[in-house]
Design an enzyme around this catalytic site. Sequence first.
Site, PDB file in Angstrom:
ATOM      1  N   HIS A 192      31.320  41.251  39.066  1.00 16.97           N
ATOM      2  CA  HIS A 192      30.779  42.546  39.480  1.00 16.97           C
ATOM      3  C   HIS A 192      29.285  42.420  39.776  1.00 16.97           C
ATOM      4  O   HIS A 192      28.727  43.182  40.560  1.00 16.97           O
ATOM      5  CB  HIS A 192      30.958  43.598  38.376  1.00 16.97           C
ATOM      6  N   ASP A 265      39.976  41.640  45.206  1.00 19.51           N
ATOM      7  CA  ASP A 265      39.240  42.477  44.280  1.00 19.51           C
ATOM      8  C   ASP A 265      38.252  43.288  45.119  1.00 19.51           C
ATOM      9  O   ASP A 265      38.049  43.014  46.313  1.00 19.51           O
ATOM     10  CB  ASP A 265      38.523  41.616  43.237  1.00 19.51           C
TER      11      ASP A 265
END
Length: 534
Positions: A192, A265
């Site tokens: 992230h 993702d």
Amino acid sequence: MLDLTQWTLEQKIGQLFICGFHSLTPDEQIAALTGEYHVGGVVYFRRNVESVRQLAALSHNLQKLPRSHSEVPLIISIDQEGGMVARLDHDGISRIPGNMTLGAVDDLQLTYDVAKLAAEEMLALGINMNFAPCIDVNNNPANPVIGVRSFGEDPAKVAGHGVAATRGYQEHGVIATVKHFPGHGDTAVDSHLGLAVVPHDKERLHQIELLPFRKAIEAGADAVMTAHVIFPAFEKEEIPATLSHRVLTELLREEMSFDGVIVTDCLEMHAIAKSCGIAEGAVRAIEAGADLVLVSHTLGDQIAAIEAVREAVASGRISEDRIDQSLQRILELKAKRISSSTGTDPQSVPVPLTPQANSEALLREVAERSVTLVRDSGNLPLSGQKPLLVIWPELRHRTEVDEPSVHQYTLLNALQPYSDKVSLSVIGTRPDEEELLEVLKRSTDFEQIVVVTYTAEGGIPEGQSHLVNALNRMHGSNVVVISTRNPYDVESFKDVGTYICLYENRQFSLDAVAKVLMGEFNPQGKLPVSLKLN
């Protein structure tokens, strides 16, 4: 082959995207994405959920939005891994355990039963795709983002539980998405926030990281989610797996014979957004072999990504045949798994979704069998007749996988049926010096002290480890420590007298560990990871 001649290029490309939005009802963002840009799927976050019936109505109304090829249902997806990663954590919804809890129990039938329960409840809410199970092998104690999302460090056990969960979802109508391919377990960087590298050679990767994916593919997994992680053994360029043709096509499609849907993702994660950018990332992901591109949050980024793919086809960079290949897989998966285009009538959805007795029996069994006693110097069982201080860490900040606690149930509540002499001190998960001094001073009035630890990102926060070590110096081996997330916490205070592992801080787990503390039953859990205790 399906007849794609009735589809425009724009309609085809839109089906390759899953996008999020920010409201409890269909808003202008998602209406534009599904109507004008033909997006084929949506993803839910907690921001989209208020209650059981509200969410069922949202799913129902999303499927009714005007769009081309309205006979083709939307994918409605969510991250409902269980435990500490649960977007559905509301009254009326079963709070399913996370993977490491299940790994500590190590009963494949219970793993299947939990996935079955989750699938039945998701379907009742109109959700037809789960971004789970996570089948990363967590063999790096410093991993800041996987940890208890993994079943453990043993590849064969992870594979077995991954297959059981995949079957539990798919045999009860929900698309399962095994993740994060080729493996995010042995990383020390959260994708992230940045780019991680897994430096191992091919032989090691096939034996460990890839084994659970190979078994899931053999078991018929519907979808695989990619990792924004660099694998030099497979890709000589410094690019993450999500953007690598060598990883997604040559390894996953050709060598491992996966013929299902590959989903990225989220491209808004910094590993992509801060490198090549979201729009270019969408083009490169499709070039690499991805079928579904996930852009979760920002309308401008979502539109830019869709338009970048359209421009790539117009310029000849991506062929329309390549788009058709992905569209074919997506439409076949929708036809296979999504039986209704509009879902259940929201007013007929029961609350709770599952009869409470049925749900609680399963979830309490899992919780009670997961409690893991690592060490005890004779502190157990505790006495209900002596004052007991519980020190409880409260999550007050958001991470990329955790959200600030909205539940008020603590170990104090779980212990109250056994003693009226329990007191509570609440600290933050990142306690400051003032909090620590106050707790240490208060502890002098107690013979029995239980410290609960909670590690949200990588290693235990310094304040929590300082507290435990200071209490050890003051009270010797009488201190009991319970980790409620990361089992590796003990490595920061190796001389603690009693150490118990939970893998989440939810009510059923807290009730179970209270029973262990008070001698109601002996703990049965098995450590899913290795700890350095010397």
